[in-house]
Design a protein around this motif. Sequence first.
Motif, PDB file in Angstrom:
ATOM      1  N   ALA A   1     112.522 -40.394 119.163  1.00 37.60           N
ATOM      2  CA  ALA A   1     111.289 -40.855 118.527  1.00 37.60           C
ATOM      3  C   ALA A   1     110.468 -39.697 118.001  1.00 37.60           C
ATOM      4  N   LEU A   2     110.642 -38.530 118.595  1.00 37.02           N
ATOM      5  CA  LEU A   2     109.891 -37.359 118.136  1.00 37.02           C
ATOM      6  C   LEU A   2     110.695 -36.111 118.419  1.00 37.02           C
ATOM      7  N   VAL A   3     110.268 -35.020 117.811  1.00 36.96           N
ATOM      8  CA  VAL A   3     110.828 -33.717 118.128  1.00 36.96           C
ATOM      9  C   VAL A   3     109.683 -32.728 118.267  1.00 36.96           C
ATOM     10  N   ALA A   4     109.677 -32.012 119.385  1.00 44.50           N
ATOM     11  CA  ALA A   4     108.713 -30.946 119.637  1.00 44.50           C
ATOM     12  C   ALA A   4     109.411 -29.603 119.418  1.00 44.50           C
ATOM     13  N   THR A   5     108.658 -28.524 119.485  1.00 43.35           N
ATOM     14  CA  THR A   5     109.240 -27.190 119.376  1.00 43.35           C
ATOM     15  C   THR A   5     108.636 -26.301 120.450  1.00 43.35           C
ATOM     16  N   TYR A   6     109.213 -25.126 120.620  1.00 42.30           N
ATOM     17  CA  TYR A   6     108.572 -24.099 121.429  1.00 42.30           C
ATOM     18  C   TYR A   6     107.317 -23.622 120.685  1.00 42.30           C
ATOM     19  N   ALA A   7     106.381 -23.052 121.438  1.00 42.35           N
ATOM     20  CA  ALA A   7     105.147 -22.550 120.826  1.00 42.35           C
ATOM     21  C   ALA A   7     104.777 -21.190 121.410  1.00 42.35           C
ATOM     22  N   ARG A   8     104.240 -20.350 120.556  1.00 44.70           N
ATOM     23  CA  ARG A   8     103.614 -19.117 121.034  1.00 44.70           C
ATOM     24  C   ARG A   8     102.169 -19.433 121.384  1.00 44.70           C
ATOM     25  N   LYS A   9     101.660 -18.841 122.429  1.00 41.74           N
ATOM     26  CA  LYS A   9     100.235 -18.929 122.744  1.00 41.74           C
ATOM     27  C   LYS A   9      99.550 -17.698 122.172  1.00 41.74           C
ATOM     28  N   ILE A  10      98.497 -17.924 121.375  1.00 41.89           N
ATOM     29  CA  ILE A  10      97.773 -16.810 120.773  1.00 41.89           C
ATOM     30  C   ILE A  10      96.295 -16.902 121.149  1.00 41.89           C
ATOM     31  N   ASP A  11      95.609 -15.762 121.085  1.00 41.16           N
ATOM     32  CA  ASP A  11      94.185 -15.757 121.401  1.00 41.16           C
ATOM     33  C   ASP A  11      93.354 -15.903 120.126  1.00 41.16           C
ATOM     34  N   SER A  12      92.053 -15.746 120.234  1.00 43.49           N
ATOM     35  CA  SER A  12      91.158 -15.938 119.096  1.00 43.49           C
ATOM     36  C   SER A  12      91.476 -14.995 117.944  1.00 43.49           C
ATOM     37  N   ASN A  13      92.056 -13.832 118.266  1.00 44.67           N
ATOM     38  CA  ASN A  13      92.377 -12.843 117.234  1.00 44.67           C
ATOM     39  C   ASN A  13      93.786 -12.988 116.690  1.00 44.67           C
ATOM     40  N   GLY A  14      94.547 -13.957 117.203  1.00 45.49           N
ATOM     41  CA  GLY A  14      95.910 -14.165 116.736  1.00 45.49           C
ATOM     42  C   GLY A  14      96.955 -13.367 117.468  1.00 45.49           C
ATOM     43  N   SER A  15      96.562 -12.672 118.532  1.00 44.10           N
ATOM     44  CA  SER A  15      97.524 -11.889 119.316  1.00 44.10           C
ATOM     45  C   SER A  15      98.262 -12.794 120.299  1.00 44.10           C
TER      46      SER A  15
END
Length: 335
Positions: free
Chosen positions: A120-134
């Motif tokens: 029904a759906l497909v998810a992916t892995y995700a990077r966690k980033i902070d407010s500055n994009g790091s």
Amino acid sequence: MEERSTPNDPAVTVLMAVRNGERHLRAAIESVLEQTFLDFEFLIVDDASADATGVVISSYDDPRIRLVENSEHRGLTASLNRGVGLARGRYLARMDADDLSDPERLERQVEFLEAHPECALVATYARKIDSNGSEVGVARTPVSAEETRQLLRRGNCITHGTVMIRSDALRRVGAYDPAMERSQDYDLWLRLSEQSDLGTLPEFLYSWREHDASISGRHLAQQDRFAELARHRALLRRVGALLVPSGSEDDSADARALRVLDLIREEQALRAPPAQGGWLVRWWRRAGPASRRRRLREREQWSAVHELVSELDSGRADTDAASAAIVGWIEAAAP
């Protein structure tokens, strides 16, 4: 009014709901507009923002963007459901206003859903980033559909912004539940997983921004309470389905009571703290008076469940009341 697909409709609707999201909004929008997959509409629901959110969105002269504005603040769940009702794509990809999608995200997810009609759906892995994009961490979703289904019984293991959902499957389960002010995604995954497999692309195609102003950061306690409500309701549905005769060959009261008892044991095992110690400790816990008490407890559970099933069959109880009683036993016994 819900919009239906026509031959000229886009394959994908990218759905974003935003309120006062001007800080990271431009980067989020551009990450969608730069997709390698081109057959999409970008539906943005502005939930009565008081900052420059509307100005940022209106600055783009791109026919794929459809801006819908709430006249008053309605909240995330209602805004998402408004978008679901207006979406024209056969697939719906979620996108949060402070996150980033990799350029190949939509292309890879469409390929997956075309190749896996059971999902029904497909998810992916995700990077966690902070407010500055790091980058500050990663979030991985289980790849196995069965493992995902089992882990969802403990908690939310799917990052909301990463998912692409079949629009017909989403509407079939009633989209997001308006009663769920928080953890509306977790509640949706549980309901979808009862009808279909949930897939995962084990690729990092999304960046999820964690900061104090994010919804998950500001409302953690509320999210936990609503997540517990979602688990409770899912358990009620599972118990209810086991209590009611299904038309199978083995639908006797004994068989149904045994299936419910198995579910009780599974749930109690899920809620128990991890076992500590080696084989000697585990053997000691199984031996002696503790073992006799456990066997007595299981006999009491069997008698109680069997009595409930018998009351259902005789019309002396209804499914909702019986399910609530059993879920009450499970939750009362949780550590």
